[in-house]
Design an enzyme around this catalytic site. Structure first.
Site, PDB file in Angstrom:
ATOM      1  N   ASP A   1      39.905  37.394  44.734  1.00  0.00           N
ATOM      2  CA  ASP A   1      40.260  38.683  45.324  1.00  0.00           C
ATOM      3  C   ASP A   1      39.144  39.704  45.071  1.00  0.00           C
ATOM      4  O   ASP A   1      38.670  39.827  43.954  1.00  0.00           O
ATOM      5  CB  ASP A   1      41.555  39.237  44.701  1.00  0.00           C
ATOM      6  CG  ASP A   1      42.770  38.385  45.059  1.00  0.00           C
ATOM      7  OD1 ASP A   1      42.773  37.819  46.164  1.00  0.00           O
ATOM      8  OD2 ASP A   1      43.703  38.307  44.248  1.00  0.00           O
TER       9      ASP A   1
ATOM     10  N   CYS B   1      44.645  37.683  48.751  1.00  0.00           N
ATOM     11  CA  CYS B   1      45.977  37.287  49.194  1.00  0.00           C
ATOM     12  C   CYS B   1      46.772  38.499  49.665  1.00  0.00           C
ATOM     13  O   CYS B   1      46.369  39.643  49.471  1.00  0.00           O
ATOM     14  CB  CYS B   1      46.706  36.601  48.039  1.00  0.00           C
ATOM     15  SG  CYS B   1      47.026  37.708  46.669  1.00  0.00           S
TER      16      CYS B   1
ATOM     17  N   CYS C   1      47.092  41.232  40.880  1.00  0.00           N
ATOM     18  CA  CYS C   1      46.786  41.991  42.102  1.00  0.00           C
ATOM     19  C   CYS C   1      47.027  43.482  41.901  1.00  0.00           C
ATOM     20  O   CYS C   1      46.234  44.317  42.332  1.00  0.00           O
ATOM     21  CB  CYS C   1      47.640  41.501  43.262  1.00  0.00           C
ATOM     22  SG  CYS C   1      47.326  39.786  43.699  1.00  0.00           S
TER      23      CYS C   1
ATOM     24  N   CYS D   1      40.502  34.346  41.154  1.00  0.00           N
ATOM     25  CA  CYS D   1      41.386  34.086  42.281  1.00  0.00           C
ATOM     26  C   CYS D   1      40.744  34.484  43.605  1.00  0.00           C
ATOM     27  O   CYS D   1      41.361  34.406  44.661  1.00  0.00           O
ATOM     28  CB  CYS D   1      42.716  34.808  42.103  1.00  0.00           C
ATOM     29  SG  CYS D   1      42.502  36.534  41.711  1.00  0.00           S
TER      30      CYS D   1
END
Length: 139
Positions: free
Chosen positions: A43, A67, A110, A41
């Site tokens: 990150d 994000c 996350c 993703c």
């Protein structure tokens, strides 16, 4: 897809005004640095802790590329580890972070990243406290 409307005000604040953004001296003996990423993703999270001579975390900093949920997770993580001992900080779970931030299931990675970053930073710190082990690792 944030559930910001249902979230307590202080949570929204972690998205809008992340805490403890920045860097500590990664070469300092009492600073541990954790760098973790979820390439899928995009990150990337860098989390650093500063530990005093009593084993208490006195400061924490992070830099996260990703994000809003990843940034909020690391912001919350730095707030939570401050004032804790190294062992207490290791008990912080991604589920607690996710619950505090009302993360939707799709954003649970996350909070996992934030937990991994804490553990990586603390592992780095512990390695620095035991130079003998580091030498044998280099050999």
């Amino acid at each position: 897809g944030l559930c910001v409307t249902r979230c307590p005000r202080q949570v929204v604040d972690h998205y809008e005004n992340p805490r403890n953004v920045g860097s500590l001296d990664r070469n300092a003996k009492n600073v541990g640095t954790g760098l973790v990423g979820a390439p899928a993703c995009g990150d990337v999270m860098k989390l650093q802790v500063e530990v005093d001579e009593n084993g208490k975390i006195v400061d924490a900093r992070f830099k996260t590329f990703g994000c809003g949920s990843a940034i909020a997770s690391s912001s919350l993580a730095t707030e939570w580890v401050k004032g804790k001992t190294v062992d207490e900080a290791l008990k912080i779970k991604n589920t607690d972070i996710a619950k505090e931030l009302c993360l939707p299931p799709v954003k649970l990675h996350c909070s996992m990243l934030a937990e991994d970053a804490i553990k990586a930073a603390l592992a780095d710190y512990k390695l620095k406290q035991d130079p003998g082990r580091e030498e044998s690792a280099k050999a």
